[in-house]
Design a protein around this motif. Structure first.
Motif, PDB file in Angstrom:
ATOM      1  N   MET A  82       4.519  -2.541  23.918  1.00  0.00           N
ATOM      2  CA  MET A  82       5.868  -2.890  23.461  1.00  0.00           C
ATOM      3  C   MET A  82       6.155  -2.003  22.245  1.00  0.00           C
ATOM      4  SD  MET A  82       5.688  -7.067  23.672  1.00  0.00           S
ATOM      5  CE  MET A  82       7.342  -7.286  23.064  1.00  0.00           C
ATOM      6  N   PRO A  83       6.532  -0.750  22.467  1.00  0.00           N
ATOM      7  CA  PRO A  83       6.620   0.214  21.365  1.00  0.00           C
ATOM      8  C   PRO A  83       7.523  -0.206  20.202  1.00  0.00           C
ATOM      9  CG  PRO A  83       7.186   1.250  23.470  1.00  0.00           C
ATOM     10  CD  PRO A  83       6.878  -0.176  23.748  1.00  0.00           C
ATOM     11  N   ASP A  84       8.672  -0.815  20.496  1.00  0.00           N
ATOM     12  CA  ASP A  84       9.564  -1.213  19.406  1.00  0.00           C
ATOM     13  C   ASP A  84       8.922  -2.278  18.517  1.00  0.00           C
ATOM     14  OD1 ASP A  84      11.466   0.561  20.278  1.00  0.00           O
ATOM     15  OD2 ASP A  84      12.706  -0.951  21.286  1.00  0.00           O
ATOM     16  N   LEU A  85       8.345  -3.286  19.147  1.00  0.00           N
ATOM     17  CA  LEU A  85       7.704  -4.353  18.375  1.00  0.00           C
ATOM     18  C   LEU A  85       6.437  -3.837  17.693  1.00  0.00           C
ATOM     19  CD1 LEU A  85       8.027  -7.290  17.552  1.00  0.00           C
ATOM     20  CD2 LEU A  85       6.620  -7.923  19.511  1.00  0.00           C
ATOM     21  N   GLN A  86       5.743  -2.929  18.346  1.00  0.00           N
ATOM     22  CA  GLN A  86       4.543  -2.351  17.735  1.00  0.00           C
ATOM     23  C   GLN A  86       4.916  -1.576  16.474  1.00  0.00           C
ATOM     24  OE1 GLN A  86       2.193   0.057  20.383  1.00  0.00           O
ATOM     25  NE2 GLN A  86       0.521   0.233  18.937  1.00  0.00           N
ATOM     26  N   ALA A  87       5.984  -0.786  16.543  1.00  0.00           N
ATOM     27  CA  ALA A  87       6.427  -0.044  15.356  1.00  0.00           C
ATOM     28  C   ALA A  87       6.856  -1.014  14.253  1.00  0.00           C
ATOM     29  CB  ALA A  87       7.566   0.900  15.720  1.00  0.00           C
ATOM     30  N   SER A  88       7.597  -2.060  14.624  1.00  0.00           N
ATOM     31  CA  SER A  88       8.024  -3.051  13.628  1.00  0.00           C
ATOM     32  C   SER A  88       6.836  -3.729  12.975  1.00  0.00           C
ATOM     33  CB  SER A  88       8.923  -4.105  14.279  1.00  0.00           C
ATOM     34  OG  SER A  88      10.122  -3.535  14.714  1.00  0.00           O
ATOM     35  N   PHE A  92       5.371  -1.369  10.454  1.00  0.00           N
ATOM     36  CA  PHE A  92       6.184  -1.324   9.233  1.00  0.00           C
ATOM     37  C   PHE A  92       5.918  -2.551   8.366  1.00  0.00           C
ATOM     38  CE2 PHE A  92       9.169   1.451  11.786  1.00  0.00           C
ATOM     39  CZ  PHE A  92       8.871   2.608  11.094  1.00  0.00           C
ATOM     40  N   LEU A  93       5.824  -3.714   9.004  1.00  0.00           N
ATOM     41  CA  LEU A  93       5.511  -4.940   8.276  1.00  0.00           C
ATOM     42  C   LEU A  93       4.114  -4.851   7.665  1.00  0.00           C
ATOM     43  CD1 LEU A  93       6.177  -7.848   7.423  1.00  0.00           C
ATOM     44  CD2 LEU A  93       5.348  -8.602   9.670  1.00  0.00           C
ATOM     45  N   ASN A  94       3.167  -4.348   8.450  1.00  0.00           N
ATOM     46  CA  ASN A  94       1.795  -4.173   7.965  1.00  0.00           C
ATOM     47  C   ASN A  94       1.786  -3.290   6.713  1.00  0.00           C
ATOM     48  OD1 ASN A  94      -0.962  -3.756   7.682  1.00  0.00           O
ATOM     49  ND2 ASN A  94      -1.290  -3.151   9.789  1.00  0.00           N
ATOM     50  N   ALA A  95       2.513  -2.178   6.757  1.00  0.00           N
ATOM     51  CA  ALA A  95       2.565  -1.263   5.608  1.00  0.00           C
ATOM     52  C   ALA A  95       3.203  -1.952   4.406  1.00  0.00           C
ATOM     53  CB  ALA A  95       3.340  -0.009   5.983  1.00  0.00           C
ATOM     54  N   ASP A  96       4.253  -2.728   4.637  1.00  0.00           N
ATOM     55  CA  ASP A  96       4.912  -3.430   3.543  1.00  0.00           C
ATOM     56  C   ASP A  96       3.960  -4.423   2.869  1.00  0.00           C
ATOM     57  OD1 ASP A  96       7.297  -4.073   1.968  1.00  0.00           O
ATOM     58  OD2 ASP A  96       7.205  -6.013   3.006  1.00  0.00           O
ATOM     59  N   ILE A  97       3.187  -5.127   3.685  1.00  0.00           N
ATOM     60  CA  ILE A  97       2.217  -6.082   3.129  1.00  0.00           C
ATOM     61  C   ILE A  97       1.148  -5.346   2.326  1.00  0.00           C
ATOM     62  CG2 ILE A  97       0.410  -7.747   3.734  1.00  0.00           C
ATOM     63  CD1 ILE A  97       2.192  -8.421   6.228  1.00  0.00           C
ATOM     64  N   LEU A  98       0.647  -4.260   2.883  1.00  0.00           N
ATOM     65  CA  LEU A  98      -0.366  -3.472   2.163  1.00  0.00           C
ATOM     66  C   LEU A  98       0.192  -2.933   0.844  1.00  0.00           C
ATOM     67  CD1 LEU A  98      -1.942  -1.594   5.205  1.00  0.00           C
ATOM     68  CD2 LEU A  98      -3.043  -3.377   3.808  1.00  0.00           C
ATOM     69  N   LYS A  99       1.455  -2.534   0.853  1.00  0.00           N
ATOM     70  CA  LYS A  99       2.101  -2.055  -0.382  1.00  0.00           C
ATOM     71  C   LYS A  99       2.169  -3.182  -1.409  1.00  0.00           C
ATOM     72  CE  LYS A  99       6.408  -1.846  -0.698  1.00  0.00           C
ATOM     73  NZ  LYS A  99       7.645  -2.183  -1.167  1.00  0.00           N
ATOM     74  N   GLN A 100       2.533  -4.392  -0.958  1.00  0.00           N
ATOM     75  CA  GLN A 100       2.587  -5.531  -1.868  1.00  0.00           C
ATOM     76  C   GLN A 100       1.206  -5.839  -2.453  1.00  0.00           C
ATOM     77  OE1 GLN A 100       4.641  -9.022  -0.265  1.00  0.00           O
ATOM     78  NE2 GLN A 100       5.876  -7.667   1.008  1.00  0.00           N
ATOM     79  N   MET A 101       0.168  -5.534  -1.648  1.00  0.00           N
ATOM     80  CA  MET A 101      -1.208  -5.764  -2.096  1.00  0.00           C
ATOM     81  C   MET A 101      -1.749  -4.580  -2.906  1.00  0.00           C
ATOM     82  SD  MET A 101      -2.587  -7.451   1.465  1.00  0.00           S
ATOM     83  CE  MET A 101      -4.238  -7.870   0.887  1.00  0.00           C
ATOM     84  N   VAL A 111      -0.876   3.542   7.835  1.00  0.00           N
ATOM     85  CA  VAL A 111      -0.200   2.681   8.808  1.00  0.00           C
ATOM     86  C   VAL A 111       1.204   3.226   9.104  1.00  0.00           C
ATOM     87  CG1 VAL A 111       0.761   0.372   9.157  1.00  0.00           C
ATOM     88  CG2 VAL A 111      -1.552   0.627   8.264  1.00  0.00           C
ATOM     89  N   LEU A 112       1.883   3.712   8.077  1.00  0.00           N
ATOM     90  CA  LEU A 112       3.225   4.262   8.285  1.00  0.00           C
ATOM     91  C   LEU A 112       3.191   5.510   9.171  1.00  0.00           C
ATOM     92  CD1 LEU A 112       4.815   3.725   4.776  1.00  0.00           C
ATOM     93  CD2 LEU A 112       5.507   2.646   6.934  1.00  0.00           C
ATOM     94  N   TRP A 113       2.135   6.313   9.055  1.00  0.00           N
ATOM     95  CA  TRP A 113       2.009   7.475   9.935  1.00  0.00           C
ATOM     96  C   TRP A 113       1.853   7.048  11.390  1.00  0.00           C
ATOM     97  CZ3 TRP A 113       3.929  11.876   9.090  1.00  0.00           C
ATOM     98  CH2 TRP A 113       3.935  12.439   7.827  1.00  0.00           C
ATOM     99  N   LYS A 114       1.128   5.953  11.608  1.00  0.00           N
ATOM    100  CA  LYS A 114       0.985   5.427  12.979  1.00  0.00           C
ATOM    101  C   LYS A 114       2.352   4.968  13.514  1.00  0.00           C
ATOM    102  CE  LYS A 114      -3.754   3.777  12.365  1.00  0.00           C
ATOM    103  NZ  LYS A 114      -4.588   2.577  12.219  1.00  0.00           N
ATOM    104  N   ALA A 115       3.105   4.303  12.652  1.00  0.00           N
ATOM    105  CA  ALA A 115       4.440   3.849  13.045  1.00  0.00           C
ATOM    106  C   ALA A 115       5.340   5.051  13.345  1.00  0.00           C
ATOM    107  CB  ALA A 115       5.053   2.984  11.945  1.00  0.00           C
ATOM    108  N   TYR A 116       5.252   6.073  12.533  1.00  0.00           N
ATOM    109  CA  TYR A 116       6.033   7.291  12.745  1.00  0.00           C
ATOM    110  C   TYR A 116       5.727   7.887  14.104  1.00  0.00           C
ATOM    111  CZ  TYR A 116       7.422  12.183  12.361  1.00  0.00           C
ATOM    112  OH  TYR A 116       7.960  13.413  12.611  1.00  0.00           O
ATOM    113  N   ASP A 117       4.447   7.948  14.461  1.00  0.00           N
ATOM    114  CA  ASP A 117       4.055   8.523  15.757  1.00  0.00           C
ATOM    115  C   ASP A 117       4.651   7.724  16.916  1.00  0.00           C
ATOM    116  OD1 ASP A 117       2.634  10.581  14.593  1.00  0.00           O
ATOM    117  OD2 ASP A 117       0.696   9.514  14.696  1.00  0.00           O
TER     118      ASP A 117
END
Length: 193
Positions: A154-160, A163-172, A181-187
């Motif tokens: 499910m590429p759209d949900l996987q990318a989302s 993005f959420l994963n990266a946001d959480i890691l940024k908060q941490m 993680v963002l590079w994976k989302a970009y791909d």
């Protein structure tokens, strides 16, 4: 009208999308095609949530509740997921959690992988909400999703979810991991668009 509304929705042209979804919902309700009616209402709720049109959200929820009470119709997993998004936008995190638990239970009972994935993603989003601040639970749900994506793409949900994963890691304050993680989302986005 539904297909035209969906086209406008996908293009981000929400005003004509709303007009078409309202027209399609009236037609499907008159035909007692409640499955199609529910699809229209889900997309309307999603638009209203994005626009923070809380009065329209409440009116749409009332129409859905009338459907359940008068016609004995059961709401589906996607509707509970959408209601959770609406509650989350309004800052009603506990209500969102309740809706997501229902969405997940329905998805699991019907063994609908897509519904299960959306419910898990919603749980991850809600856990990461500032008022909950349950980052480890959110990351656990995201990693559960990654397992699903290996067998059910499910590429759209996987990318989302990335993005959420990266946001959480940024908060941490785990910036290097967030960038990976963002590079994976970009791909993924690059491959699907």
């Amino acid at each position: 009208a539904f297909e035209l509304g969906k086209l406008y929705y996908d293009r981000g042209e929400f005003n004509p999308a709303v007009e078409n979804f309202i027209e399609a919902s009236k037609a499907s309700f008159a035909e007692k095609n409640f499955t199609q009616y529910q699809k229209c209402m889900n997309l309307l709720l999603r638009i209203y949530a994005e626009r923070e049109q809380f009065e329209e959200i409440n009116l749409t929820k009332e129409k859905l509740q009338d459907l359940v009470l008068k016609e004995g119709f059961e709401l589906n997993s996607k509707t509970y997921y959408t209601l959770a998004l609406c509650a989350s936008y309004k800052g009603q995190v506990e209500t969102a959690m309740d809706y997501l638990q229902k969405a997940l239970a329905i998805g699991l009972a019907s063994d609908n992988k897509e519904d299960i994935c959306y419910a898990i993603f919603g749980l991850a989003m809600t856990y990461s909400h500032p008022s909950m601040n349950r980052h480890s639970d959110a990351l656990k749900e995201i990693y559960n999703l990654q397992v699903f994506f290996q067998v059910y793409p499910m590429p759209d949900l996987q990318a989302s979810s990335l993005f959420l994963n990266a946001d959480i890691l940024k908060q941490m304050k785990k910036y290097d991991e967030a960038i990976e993680v963002l590079w994976k989302a970009y791909d993924i986005v690059k491959e699907t668009r």
